[in-house]
Design a protein around this motif. Structure first.
Motif, PDB file in Angstrom:
ATOM      1  N   THR A   7       0.846  -1.186   0.000  1.00  0.00           N
ATOM      2  CA  THR A   7       0.000   0.000   0.000  1.00  0.00           C
ATOM      3  C   THR A   7       0.884   1.240   0.000  1.00  0.00           C
ATOM      4  O   THR A   7       1.614   1.488   0.955  1.00  0.00           O
ATOM      5  CB  THR A   7      -0.918   0.027   1.245  1.00  0.00           C
ATOM      6  N   ASP A   8       0.823   1.950  -1.090  1.00  0.00           N
ATOM      7  CA  ASP A   8       1.576   3.204  -1.202  1.00  0.00           C
ATOM      8  C   ASP A   8       0.696   4.326  -0.669  1.00  0.00           C
ATOM      9  O   ASP A   8      -0.378   4.587  -1.195  1.00  0.00           O
ATOM     10  CB  ASP A   8       1.949   3.464  -2.659  1.00  0.00           C
ATOM     11  N   LYS A   9       1.155   4.944   0.372  1.00  0.00           N
ATOM     12  CA  LYS A   9       0.378   6.033   0.970  1.00  0.00           C
ATOM     13  C   LYS A   9       0.871   7.393   0.482  1.00  0.00           C
ATOM     14  O   LYS A   9       0.794   8.367   1.206  1.00  0.00           O
ATOM     15  CB  LYS A   9       0.436   5.947   2.496  1.00  0.00           C
ATOM     16  N   ASP A  55       4.398   9.233  -5.162  1.00  0.00           N
ATOM     17  CA  ASP A  55       3.964  10.521  -5.693  1.00  0.00           C
ATOM     18  C   ASP A  55       4.804  11.657  -5.104  1.00  0.00           C
ATOM     19  O   ASP A  55       5.200  12.582  -5.812  1.00  0.00           O
ATOM     20  CB  ASP A  55       2.475  10.754  -5.395  1.00  0.00           C
ATOM     21  N   PHE A  56       5.094  11.562  -3.807  1.00  0.00           N
ATOM     22  CA  PHE A  56       5.899  12.586  -3.151  1.00  0.00           C
ATOM     23  C   PHE A  56       7.294  12.647  -3.763  1.00  0.00           C
ATOM     24  O   PHE A  56       7.827  13.728  -4.025  1.00  0.00           O
ATOM     25  CB  PHE A  56       5.980  12.317  -1.646  1.00  0.00           C
ATOM     26  N   LYS A  57       7.882  11.491  -4.010  1.00  0.00           N
ATOM     27  CA  LYS A  57       9.216  11.451  -4.615  1.00  0.00           C
ATOM     28  C   LYS A  57       9.198  12.074  -6.015  1.00  0.00           C
ATOM     29  O   LYS A  57      10.121  12.788  -6.393  1.00  0.00           O
ATOM     30  CB  LYS A  57       9.741  10.020  -4.669  1.00  0.00           C
TER      31      LYS A  57
END
Length: 185
Positions: free
Chosen positions: A9-11, A15-17
């Motif tokens: 699960t990518d929280k 996207d932040f990177k």
């Protein structure tokens, strides 16, 4: 496998990177005598007319009529790269030759601080880095840059430290943080 499933699960980290990479992409710090600071006419040296060699008629030498005053940017360019009669005294390129690793580490650490949440504003961090790098470059001038001055120059200006006469060149060394689109922040 025996029916065990894993769910990653990518929280929002991926996207932040990506957003961080876009934010930092193209960011740079320029250091030196920029056109806006270098456009000022060079101040008269402290030695002024009293120490100038007299002309043939015994009077102090004067600027030729119609000749524009030199700018700090012109003087900086001549000192940085040298001329036929002035040896190169690289105060910018020489600084980066010595400190490029330090500058790179400072910028990498600023990006890591954003990634880890220790900092919230990369532009402010780069502004701080620019301030530090400009101060380090100015300190290098104060410490003295080779080659040494000719004795005739030392006698004329009353100092053996290259690149320091009025202090105007040193005070004209600034930085600019460039954003990813080529403009200043």
């Amino acid at each position: 496998m025996s029916g065990i499933q894993f769910k990653d699960t990518d929280k929002g980290l991926k996207d932040f990177k990506k957003r961080l990479a876009r934010l930092a992409a193209g960011r740079s710090i320029t250091l030196g005598v920029h056109a806006s600071e270098g456009a000022a006419a060079k101040k008269a040296p402290k030695s002024d007319a009293k120490k100038k060699a007299p002309s043939k008629d015994g009077q102090p030498k004067k600027e030729k009529k119609g000749r524009a005053a030199l700018t700090v940017l012109q003087i900086a360019t001549w000192q940085e790269f040298g001329t036929k009669t002035i040896p190169a005294r690289s105060f910018v390129r020489g600084f980066f030759d010595e400190k490029s690793g330090v500058a790179k580490t400072m910028m990498e650490n600023a990006c890591k601080a954003i990634l880890t949440g220790k900092s919230k504003n990369l532009d402010q961090d780069f502004e701080k880095i620019g301030t530090k790098l400009a101060a380090m470059c100015k300190q290098r001038i104060v410490a003295g840059i080779e080659p040494e001055l000719a004795q005739s120059t030392i006698d004329a200006k009353g100092s053996s430290t290259p690149l320091i006469d009025t202090g105007q060149l040193r005070s004209s060394i600034t930085y600019k943080v460039r954003n990813g689109t080529g403009g200043d922040t």
